[in-house]
Design a protein around this motif. Structure first.
Motif, mmCIF file in Angstrom:
data_model
loop_
_atom_site.group_PDB
_atom_site.id
_atom_site.type_symbol
_atom_site.label_atom_id
_atom_site.label_comp_id
_atom_site.label_asym_id
_atom_site.label_seq_id
_atom_site.Cartn_x
_atom_site.Cartn_y
_atom_site.Cartn_z
ATOM 1 N N SER A 1 -7.933 -11.944 -20.875
ATOM 2 C CA SER A 1 -9.377 -12.039 -21.078
ATOM 3 C C SER A 1 -10.111 -11.352 -19.926
ATOM 4 O O SER A 1 -9.523 -11.075 -18.876
ATOM 5 N N ASN A 2 -11.392 -11.112 -20.141
ATOM 6 C CA ASN A 2 -12.219 -10.558 -19.066
ATOM 7 C C ASN A 2 -12.317 -11.536 -17.898
ATOM 8 O O ASN A 2 -12.408 -11.115 -16.743
ATOM 9 N N ALA A 3 -12.296 -12.826 -18.197
ATOM 10 C CA ALA A 3 -12.375 -13.827 -17.133
ATOM 11 C C ALA A 3 -11.182 -13.709 -16.184
ATOM 12 O O ALA A 3 -11.347 -13.745 -14.959
ATOM 13 N N CYS A 4 -9.986 -13.550 -16.730
ATOM 14 C CA CYS A 4 -8.795 -13.408 -15.878
ATOM 15 C C CYS A 4 -8.836 -12.098 -15.103
ATOM 16 O O CYS A 4 -8.460 -12.057 -13.932
ATOM 17 N N ALA A 5 -9.289 -11.016 -15.742
ATOM 18 C CA ALA A 5 -9.392 -9.732 -15.046
ATOM 19 C C ALA A 5 -10.390 -9.831 -13.901
ATOM 20 O O ALA A 5 -10.113 -9.388 -12.780
ATOM 21 N N SER A 6 -11.548 -10.448 -14.156
ATOM 22 C CA SER A 6 -12.569 -10.586 -13.113
ATOM 23 C C SER A 6 -12.087 -11.468 -11.973
ATOM 24 O O SER A 6 -12.284 -11.145 -10.801
ATOM 25 N N ARG A 7 -11.451 -12.573 -12.309
ATOM 26 C CA ARG A 7 -10.949 -13.488 -11.276
ATOM 27 C C ARG A 7 -9.946 -12.770 -10.376
ATOM 28 O O ARG A 7 -9.965 -12.914 -9.161
ATOM 29 N N THR A 8 -9.078 -11.957 -10.957
ATOM 30 C CA THR A 8 -8.084 -11.221 -10.188
ATOM 31 C C THR A 8 -8.741 -10.166 -9.308
ATOM 32 O O THR A 8 -8.377 -9.994 -8.140
ATOM 33 N N THR A 9 -9.729 -9.467 -9.859
ATOM 34 C CA THR A 9 -10.448 -8.437 -9.092
ATOM 35 C C THR A 9 -11.186 -9.057 -7.916
ATOM 36 O O THR A 9 -11.143 -8.529 -6.792
ATOM 37 N N VAL A 10 -11.857 -10.179 -8.142
ATOM 38 C CA VAL A 10 -12.590 -10.857 -7.075
ATOM 39 C C VAL A 10 -11.630 -11.356 -6.002
ATOM 40 O O VAL A 10 -11.889 -11.214 -4.804
ATOM 41 N N ALA A 11 -10.507 -11.913 -6.407
ATOM 42 C CA ALA A 11 -9.518 -12.404 -5.438
ATOM 43 C C ALA A 11 -8.981 -11.255 -4.585
ATOM 44 O O ALA A 11 -8.825 -11.403 -3.358
ATOM 45 N N ALA A 12 -8.717 -10.112 -5.205
ATOM 46 C CA ALA A 12 -8.230 -8.953 -4.453
ATOM 47 C C ALA A 12 -9.280 -8.453 -3.487
ATOM 48 O O ALA A 12 -8.986 -8.104 -2.331
ATOM 49 N N HIS A 13 -10.551 -8.420 -3.915
ATOM 50 C CA HIS A 13 -11.641 -8.007 -3.047
ATOM 51 C C HIS A 13 -11.777 -8.943 -1.849
ATOM 52 O O HIS A 13 -11.912 -8.482 -0.713
ATOM 53 N N ALA B 1 -9.498 -10.838 -0.569
ATOM 54 C CA ALA B 1 -8.322 -10.697 0.305
ATOM 55 C C ALA B 1 -8.465 -9.458 1.186
ATOM 56 O O ALA B 1 -8.150 -9.514 2.394
ATOM 57 N N ARG B 2 -8.956 -8.357 0.618
ATOM 58 C CA ARG B 2 -9.182 -7.154 1.425
ATOM 59 C C ARG B 2 -10.265 -7.382 2.463
ATOM 60 O O ARG B 2 -10.132 -6.963 3.615
ATOM 61 N N ALA C 1 -11.139 -10.245 3.854
ATOM 62 C CA ALA C 1 -10.635 -11.134 4.882
ATOM 63 C C ALA C 1 -9.688 -10.387 5.818
ATOM 64 O O ALA C 1 -9.662 -10.664 7.031
ATOM 65 N N LYS C 2 -8.951 -9.470 5.292
ATOM 66 C CA LYS C 2 -8.008 -8.685 6.093
ATOM 67 C C LYS C 2 -8.767 -7.751 7.060
ATOM 68 O O LYS C 2 -8.311 -7.509 8.181
ATOM 69 N N ASN C 3 -9.928 -7.276 6.653
ATOM 70 C CA ASN C 3 -10.716 -6.344 7.470
ATOM 71 C C ASN C 3 -11.598 -7.055 8.491
ATOM 72 O O ASN C 3 -12.268 -6.381 9.272
ATOM 73 N N THR C 4 -11.649 -8.363 8.470
ATOM 74 C CA THR C 4 -12.498 -9.083 9.448
ATOM 75 C C THR C 4 -11.699 -9.622 10.597
ATOM 76 O O THR C 4 -10.572 -9.593 10.749
#
Length: 163
Positions: A143-155, A157-158, A160-163
């Motif tokens: 679903s779009n909800a799962c795709a969005s949740r995954t995209t937001v989580a990846a964002h 994580a990136r 947090a890694k850059n801070t």
């Protein structure tokens, strides 16, 4: 029919689409179980989908075909002016009717039906199945909800890694 199998596997029932599923049952003179209970069928279909997606031996499809043998016949019940193939007789009890239809469809999928591509959601913690009808058959999420949740989580994580 493959979408019906996916819905049964993902939810354990066939209520999610409400009117569409009700119309499908009515058109074929089948009374859905009043409590929505399809017994072991959802678990068996879930296993069959997993085996199909994973490319393992289709033992669950064999069991579906054994336990719910399709009754292939021609029908013109919908007054469309043409004949089409059915895998269960109108009026068959709901659990058996759904089992016969799904058994036949999943057997066709396992045998290599090029029109149907199955997948399992790539979202962490989801695991739902889906029918991939995208142009290039590269869908990854149910679903779009799962795709969005995954995209937001990846964002996140990136970030947090850059801070």
């Amino acid at each position: 029919m493959t979408r019906l199998a996916v819905e049964l596997a993902n939810t354990g029932t066939l209520d999610r689409h409400g009117e569409l599923v009700a119309a499908f049952f009515a058109e074929h003179e089948v009374t859905p179980p009043p409590d929505g209970d399809y017994g072991e069928l959802p678990d068996l279909v879930r296993t069959a989908l997993a085996q199909s997606v994973d490319g393992t031996a289709p033992d669950a499809v064999h069991r579906l075909l054994r336990d719910y043998p399709p009754e292939m016949h021609l029908s013109d019940h919908d007054d469309s002016g043409g004949w089409h193939i059915h895998f269960s007789r109108n009026g068959t009890p709901a659990g058996r009717w759904v089992g016969q239809l799904i058994a036949a469809q999943l057997a066709l999928v396992v045998a290599g039906d090029p029109a149907v591509t199955l997948g399992r959601c790539a979202a962490a913690g989801c695991g739902n199945y889906f029918v991939d009808q995208s142009r290039n058959r590269t869908r990854r999420f149910c679903s779009n909800a799962c795709a969005s949740r995954t995209t937001v989580a990846a964002h996140r994580a990136r970030a947090a890694k850059n801070t």
